[in-house]
Design a protein around this motif. Structure first.
Motif, PDB file in Angstrom:
ATOM      1  N   ALA A 131      32.395  43.192  33.043  1.00 39.81           N
ATOM      2  CA  ALA A 131      31.260  42.238  33.520  1.00 39.81           C
ATOM      3  C   ALA A 131      31.643  40.606  33.405  1.00 39.81           C
ATOM      4  CB  ALA A 131      30.103  42.528  32.896  1.00 39.81           C
ATOM      5  N   VAL A 132      32.010  40.506  32.405  1.00 41.00           N
ATOM      6  CA  VAL A 132      32.411  38.917  32.049  1.00 41.00           C
ATOM      7  C   VAL A 132      33.834  38.684  33.092  1.00 41.00           C
ATOM      8  CG1 VAL A 132      33.486  37.479  30.755  1.00 41.00           C
ATOM      9  CG2 VAL A 132      31.996  38.819  29.587  1.00 41.00           C
ATOM     10  N   SER A 133      34.663  39.459  33.300  1.00 35.81           N
ATOM     11  CA  SER A 133      35.738  39.207  34.389  1.00 35.81           C
ATOM     12  C   SER A 133      35.132  39.166  35.530  1.00 35.81           C
ATOM     13  CB  SER A 133      36.658  40.269  34.274  1.00 35.81           C
ATOM     14  OG  SER A 133      37.144  40.525  32.780  1.00 35.81           O
ATOM     15  N   VAL A 134      34.381  39.940  36.102  1.00 40.28           N
ATOM     16  CA  VAL A 134      33.655  39.626  37.378  1.00 40.28           C
ATOM     17  C   VAL A 134      33.066  38.496  37.306  1.00 40.28           C
ATOM     18  CG1 VAL A 134      31.762  40.520  38.891  1.00 40.28           C
ATOM     19  CG2 VAL A 134      33.459  42.033  37.848  1.00 40.28           C
ATOM     20  N   LEU A 135      32.090  38.075  36.448  1.00 36.09           N
ATOM     21  CA  LEU A 135      31.483  36.460  36.685  1.00 36.09           C
ATOM     22  C   LEU A 135      32.326  35.480  36.518  1.00 36.09           C
ATOM     23  CD1 LEU A 135      29.192  34.965  36.353  1.00 36.09           C
ATOM     24  CD2 LEU A 135      29.393  35.023  33.606  1.00 36.09           C
ATOM     25  N   LEU A 136      33.884  35.733  35.773  1.00 36.65           N
ATOM     26  CA  LEU A 136      34.556  34.564  36.001  1.00 36.65           C
ATOM     27  C   LEU A 136      35.416  34.426  37.188  1.00 36.65           C
ATOM     28  CD1 LEU A 136      36.270  34.851  32.553  1.00 36.65           C
ATOM     29  CD2 LEU A 136      34.926  33.251  33.036  1.00 36.65           C
ATOM     30  N   ALA A 137      35.697  35.472  37.645  1.00 39.78           N
ATOM     31  CA  ALA A 137      36.361  35.576  39.332  1.00 39.78           C
ATOM     32  C   ALA A 137      35.139  35.089  40.158  1.00 39.78           C
ATOM     33  CB  ALA A 137      36.693  36.896  39.687  1.00 39.78           C
ATOM     34  N   ALA A 138      33.900  35.131  39.961  1.00 29.63           N
ATOM     35  CA  ALA A 138      33.160  34.723  40.783  1.00 29.63           C
ATOM     36  C   ALA A 138      32.661  33.160  40.956  1.00 29.63           C
ATOM     37  CB  ALA A 138      31.550  35.424  40.703  1.00 29.63           C
ATOM     38  N   LEU A 139      33.334  32.638  39.722  1.00 38.90           N
ATOM     39  CA  LEU A 139      32.785  30.855  39.536  1.00 38.90           C
ATOM     40  C   LEU A 139      33.561  30.261  40.412  1.00 38.90           C
ATOM     41  CD1 LEU A 139      33.132  30.678  35.357  1.00 38.90           C
ATOM     42  CD2 LEU A 139      31.043  30.952  37.068  1.00 38.90           C
ATOM     43  N   PRO A 140      34.994  30.247  40.745  1.00 37.69           N
ATOM     44  CA  PRO A 140      35.405  29.520  41.985  1.00 37.69           C
ATOM     45  C   PRO A 140      34.729  29.788  43.002  1.00 37.69           C
ATOM     46  CG  PRO A 140      36.836  31.251  41.172  1.00 37.69           C
ATOM     47  CD  PRO A 140      35.757  31.117  40.378  1.00 37.69           C
ATOM     48  N   VAL A 141      34.229  30.768  43.423  1.00 40.41           N
ATOM     49  CA  VAL A 141      33.492  31.279  44.701  1.00 40.41           C
ATOM     50  C   VAL A 141      32.388  30.210  44.631  1.00 40.41           C
ATOM     51  CG1 VAL A 141      32.873  32.892  46.210  1.00 40.41           C
ATOM     52  CG2 VAL A 141      34.823  33.337  44.557  1.00 40.41           C
ATOM     53  N   GLY A 142      31.529  30.560  43.618  1.00 40.08           N
ATOM     54  CA  GLY A 142      30.187  29.912  43.631  1.00 40.08           C
ATOM     55  C   GLY A 142      30.251  28.407  43.552  1.00 40.08           C
TER      56      GLY A 142
END
Length: 213
Positions: A131-142
């Protein structure tokens, strides 16, 4: 200064907005953010060494299907929320329906599995970091999506931020799947969705303040 004078001053340098500027900004943000997420996953985690072998398998296709389907619906929802007066309509369901389908399928797999196998289906071997890895991957997109929204006119900043975070989370999940070795639907139904939900919650918090006019 009178109101009419202020309006005239503000309108003096007004120029027409290029056609399809909103779509261009959002596609640029989504594409640029997706590339940054892919670069992050490749450098920090690395892609699966057997990706070429599993890429066209049904298990991997199902793994990518949920986040990509969410991405498609959420992209339209974010675009609509970036415009004053536009309603989401059925696009709210389009954003969440793929997750509901995944939950239904995961529940079926869980129910059909032998009791001794259910623990592995849920926890896998990477639940602590997924879950943390998905969130980290989402940060630049966000971050890229918020740049796009700042140049538009969302009138419901928290909702627009949440939708952008959900879209970023789906993109991050799709990219992270290129590394993740897990294939169990119950695992995805919990940990992937948890990472996407965390991204949506973060987007709502940031949007409530950062997208105000």
């Amino acid at each position: 200064m009178k109101t009419d004078e202020l309006i005239g001053l503000l309108a003096a340098d007004a120029a027409p907005v290029p056609r399809h500027e909103g779509q261009r900004r959002l596609w640029l943000a989504l594409g640029g953010g997706g590339l940054l997420a892919l670069l992050w996953i490749a450098l920090a985690y690395g892609v699966r060494p057997d990706l070429g072998q599993v890429f066209f398998t049904p298990a991997f296709a199902m793994k990518e299907a949920m986040p990509l389907a969410v991405l498609a619906g959420a992209a339209v929802a974010v675009y609509r929320l970036a415009h004053p007066g536009a309603r989401l309509g059925g696009w709210t369901w389009a954003m969440v329906a793929p997750v509901l389908v995944l939950w239904a399928m995961a529940g079926w797999v869980w129910w059909q599995a032998e009791p001794a196998a259910r623990e592995a289906l849920l926890w896998g071997s990477t639940w602590r970091t997924c879950a943390v890895s998905v969130l980290l991957a989402a940060l630049p997109v966000g971050a890229c999506l918020f740049w796009a929204l700042k140049g538009m006119a969302p009138t419901r900043p928290a909702l627009a931020g949440a939708a952008a975070g959900w879209l970023a989370g789906a993109t991050g999940a799709a990219v992270y799947a290129l590394h993740c070795p897990e294939t169990g639907m119950p695992f995805m139904a919990v940990w992937y969705v948890l990472g996407m939900t965390a991204s949506a919650g973060l987007g709502a918090l940031v949007g409530a303040r950062g997208l105000r006019w």
